[in-house]
Motif scaffolding. Sequence first.
Motif, PDB file in Angstrom:
ATOM      1  N   ASP A 172     -11.281  12.494   6.303  1.00  0.00           N
ATOM      2  CA  ASP A 172     -12.563  12.182   5.650  1.00  0.00           C
ATOM      3  C   ASP A 172     -12.481  12.385   4.142  1.00  0.00           C
ATOM      4  O   ASP A 172     -12.969  11.567   3.356  1.00  0.00           O
ATOM      5  N   LYS A 173     -11.851  13.493   3.749  1.00  0.00           N
ATOM      6  CA  LYS A 173     -11.735  13.831   2.325  1.00  0.00           C
ATOM      7  C   LYS A 173     -10.967  12.766   1.560  1.00  0.00           C
ATOM      8  O   LYS A 173     -11.213  12.530   0.371  1.00  0.00           O
ATOM      9  N   ASN A 174     -10.054  12.099   2.271  1.00  0.00           N
ATOM     10  CA  ASN A 174      -9.225  11.075   1.619  1.00  0.00           C
ATOM     11  C   ASN A 174      -9.635   9.650   1.999  1.00  0.00           C
ATOM     12  O   ASN A 174      -8.854   8.701   1.818  1.00  0.00           O
ATOM     13  N   ASP A 175     -10.860   9.528   2.512  1.00  0.00           N
ATOM     14  CA  ASP A 175     -11.432   8.206   2.830  1.00  0.00           C
ATOM     15  C   ASP A 175     -10.583   7.412   3.813  1.00  0.00           C
ATOM     16  O   ASP A 175     -10.432   6.191   3.688  1.00  0.00           O
ATOM     17  N   ILE A 176     -10.020   8.111   4.802  1.00  0.00           N
ATOM     18  CA  ILE A 176      -9.263   7.443   5.859  1.00  0.00           C
ATOM     19  C   ILE A 176     -10.071   7.541   7.148  1.00  0.00           C
ATOM     20  O   ILE A 176     -10.420   8.635   7.599  1.00  0.00           O
ATOM     21  N   ALA A 177     -10.381   6.391   7.736  1.00  0.00           N
ATOM     22  CA  ALA A 177     -11.160   6.347   8.970  1.00  0.00           C
ATOM     23  C   ALA A 177     -10.642   5.200   9.831  1.00  0.00           C
ATOM     24  O   ALA A 177      -9.788   4.416   9.391  1.00  0.00           O
ATOM     25  N   LEU A 178     -11.136   5.095  11.063  1.00  0.00           N
ATOM     26  CA  LEU A 178     -10.757   3.958  11.895  1.00  0.00           C
ATOM     27  C   LEU A 178     -11.179   2.676  11.191  1.00  0.00           C
ATOM     28  O   LEU A 178     -12.297   2.565  10.694  1.00  0.00           O
ATOM     29  N   GLY A 179     -10.266   1.726  11.131  1.00  0.00           N
ATOM     30  CA  GLY A 179     -10.551   0.467  10.457  1.00  0.00           C
ATOM     31  C   GLY A 179     -10.101   0.429   9.006  1.00  0.00           C
ATOM     32  O   GLY A 179     -10.098  -0.637   8.382  1.00  0.00           O
ATOM     33  N   THR A 180      -9.705   1.588   8.449  1.00  0.00           N
ATOM     34  CA  THR A 180      -9.237   1.616   7.065  1.00  0.00           C
ATOM     35  C   THR A 180      -7.945   0.813   6.930  1.00  0.00           C
ATOM     36  O   THR A 180      -7.009   0.983   7.705  1.00  0.00           O
ATOM     37  N   GLU A 181      -7.909  -0.077   5.950  1.00  0.00           N
ATOM     38  CA  GLU A 181      -6.704  -0.865   5.670  1.00  0.00           C
ATOM     39  C   GLU A 181      -5.865  -0.150   4.626  1.00  0.00           C
ATOM     40  O   GLU A 181      -6.404   0.360   3.636  1.00  0.00           O
ATOM     41  N   LEU A 182      -4.577  -0.076   4.862  1.00  0.00           N
ATOM     42  CA  LEU A 182      -3.684   0.601   3.921  1.00  0.00           C
ATOM     43  C   LEU A 182      -2.337  -0.105   3.857  1.00  0.00           C
ATOM     44  O   LEU A 182      -1.962  -0.849   4.763  1.00  0.00           O
ATOM     45  N   LYS A 183      -1.624   0.142   2.777  1.00  0.00           N
ATOM     46  CA  LYS A 183      -0.283  -0.431   2.602  1.00  0.00           C
ATOM     47  C   LYS A 183       0.710   0.704   2.419  1.00  0.00           C
ATOM     48  O   LYS A 183       0.443   1.667   1.689  1.00  0.00           O
ATOM     49  N   VAL A 184       1.854   0.607   3.105  1.00  0.00           N
ATOM     50  CA  VAL A 184       2.925   1.601   2.962  1.00  0.00           C
ATOM     51  C   VAL A 184       3.770   1.212   1.759  1.00  0.00           C
ATOM     52  O   VAL A 184       4.411   0.161   1.749  1.00  0.00           O
ATOM     53  N   CYS A 185       3.758   2.066   0.729  1.00  0.00           N
ATOM     54  CA  CYS A 185       4.422   1.716  -0.535  1.00  0.00           C
ATOM     55  C   CYS A 185       5.801   2.355  -0.702  1.00  0.00           C
ATOM     56  O   CYS A 185       6.714   1.730  -1.233  1.00  0.00           O
ATOM     57  N   HIS A 186       5.947   3.608  -0.255  1.00  0.00           N
ATOM     58  CA  HIS A 186       7.202   4.320  -0.534  1.00  0.00           C
ATOM     59  C   HIS A 186       7.367   5.468   0.449  1.00  0.00           C
ATOM     60  O   HIS A 186       6.396   6.080   0.874  1.00  0.00           O
ATOM     61  N   ARG A 187       8.607   5.738   0.820  1.00  0.00           N
ATOM     62  CA  ARG A 187       8.918   6.908   1.648  1.00  0.00           C
ATOM     63  C   ARG A 187       9.907   7.784   0.898  1.00  0.00           C
ATOM     64  O   ARG A 187      10.957   7.308   0.455  1.00  0.00           O
ATOM     65  N   GLU A 188       9.591   9.060   0.742  1.00  0.00           N
ATOM     66  CA  GLU A 188      10.462  10.003   0.037  1.00  0.00           C
ATOM     67  C   GLU A 188      11.557  10.472   0.977  1.00  0.00           C
ATOM     68  O   GLU A 188      11.291  11.006   2.062  1.00  0.00           O
ATOM     69  N   ALA A 189      12.808  10.268   0.581  1.00  0.00           N
ATOM     70  CA  ALA A 189      13.937  10.607   1.444  1.00  0.00           C
ATOM     71  C   ALA A 189      14.027  12.107   1.730  1.00  0.00           C
ATOM     72  O   ALA A 189      14.431  12.525   2.818  1.00  0.00           O
ATOM     73  N   PHE A 190      13.630  12.923   0.776  1.00  0.00           N
ATOM     74  CA  PHE A 190      13.793  14.379   0.911  1.00  0.00           C
ATOM     75  C   PHE A 190      12.950  14.953   2.051  1.00  0.00           C
ATOM     76  O   PHE A 190      13.448  15.707   2.886  1.00  0.00           O
ATOM     77  N   ASP A 191      11.666  14.591   2.108  1.00  0.00           N
ATOM     78  CA  ASP A 191      10.789  15.204   3.112  1.00  0.00           C
ATOM     79  C   ASP A 191      10.020  14.185   3.961  1.00  0.00           C
ATOM     80  O   ASP A 191       9.154  14.557   4.756  1.00  0.00           O
ATOM     81  N   ASN A 192      10.367  12.892   3.807  1.00  0.00           N
ATOM     82  CA  ASN A 192       9.716  11.820   4.568  1.00  0.00           C
ATOM     83  C   ASN A 192       8.212  11.690   4.302  1.00  0.00           C
ATOM     84  O   ASN A 192       7.488  11.109   5.114  1.00  0.00           O
ATOM     85  N   SER A 193       7.758  12.246   3.185  1.00  0.00           N
ATOM     86  CA  SER A 193       6.367  12.000   2.802  1.00  0.00           C
ATOM     87  C   SER A 193       6.236  10.527   2.426  1.00  0.00           C
ATOM     88  O   SER A 193       7.207   9.867   2.043  1.00  0.00           O
ATOM     89  N   ILE A 194       5.030   9.998   2.563  1.00  0.00           N
ATOM     90  CA  ILE A 194       4.806   8.561   2.383  1.00  0.00           C
ATOM     91  C   ILE A 194       3.730   8.330   1.332  1.00  0.00           C
ATOM     92  O   ILE A 194       2.708   9.019   1.316  1.00  0.00           O
ATOM     93  N   THR A 195       3.997   7.371   0.462  1.00  0.00           N
ATOM     94  CA  THR A 195       2.962   6.925  -0.476  1.00  0.00           C
ATOM     95  C   THR A 195       2.285   5.701   0.119  1.00  0.00           C
ATOM     96  O   THR A 195       2.946   4.726   0.475  1.00  0.00           O
ATOM     97  N   ILE A 196       0.966   5.789   0.279  1.00  0.00           N
ATOM     98  CA  ILE A 196       0.204   4.665   0.793  1.00  0.00           C
ATOM     99  C   ILE A 196      -0.827   4.227  -0.252  1.00  0.00           C
ATOM    100  O   ILE A 196      -1.170   4.995  -1.154  1.00  0.00           O
ATOM    101  N   LYS A 197      -1.273   2.996  -0.138  1.00  0.00           N
ATOM    102  CA  LYS A 197      -2.327   2.494  -1.031  1.00  0.00           C
ATOM    103  C   LYS A 197      -3.519   2.080  -0.189  1.00  0.00           C
ATOM    104  O   LYS A 197      -3.378   1.318   0.773  1.00  0.00           O
ATOM    105  N   ILE A 198      -4.671   2.632  -0.531  1.00  0.00           N
ATOM    106  CA  ILE A 198      -5.927   2.258   0.103  1.00  0.00           C
ATOM    107  C   ILE A 198      -6.800   1.642  -0.978  1.00  0.00           C
ATOM    108  O   ILE A 198      -7.203   2.329  -1.923  1.00  0.00           O
ATOM    109  N   LYS A 199      -7.041   0.336  -0.851  1.00  0.00           N
ATOM    110  CA  LYS A 199      -7.703  -0.416  -1.915  1.00  0.00           C
ATOM    111  C   LYS A 199      -6.872  -0.266  -3.184  1.00  0.00           C
ATOM    112  O   LYS A 199      -5.721  -0.626  -3.213  1.00  0.00           O
TER     113      LYS A 199
END
Length: 218
Positions: A172-199
């Motif tokens: 909720d704090k990050n405006d992610i809910a069912l139906g939210t559209e997002l794009k996977v932009c980058h994956r960090e090799a070190f810890d597998n964290s992911i950069t996503i874009k919402i709008k």
Amino acid sequence: MITLTEENYIKAIYHLGKYGINNVSTNAIAKEMETKASSVTDMVKKLSEKGYVDYKKYQGVTLTEKGKEIAINIVRKHRLWEVFLVEKLNFSWDEVHEVAEQLEHIKSKKLISQLDAFLEFPTHDPHGDPIPDKMGHIKKIDKILLSEAKIGNDCICVGVQDSSSDFLKYLDKNDIALGTELKVCHREAFDNSITIKIKAKELIISNMIANNLFVKVS
């Protein structure tokens, strides 16, 4: 007459056994129910006598068809009540689970049938989990964990694996809910964290978060 405690055990075995398919150890049930393994053994024997489970010592527990029918009905009631609480009583999705845990034990078939119709026959609960229909059929959707998505994928959020209050509040704090559209932009090799874009906003999420968020690749 089945008791509330027996219903809770049957539902736990259903979920632990991947919808009643796999054998479940008494230790796993004890952990889920937060009780002693000896207490689980006593309950499992009782459930076996009533025809709800098959139990063989050292081999685990599986639900019988009779047990699966009860488990699916409990899940159906739980998820319908969650929809009702969110849509009609304005509960947030992180508040409904505990209340639905109490309401799922109501026995009236007419009430649940009327509730289903009143809600216009929803197919999924507020967390994206499928609601069994009155015949016990469950409609499945194609989904993967966000952690499994590829760089460049356009995705739609369709569910959560972790329905804890803390996780849902994070979304909720990050405006992610069912139906939210997002794009996977980058994956960090070190810890597998992911950069996503919402709008227009980019967000870095941990691998733990990505492992608990279901998406459909669009």
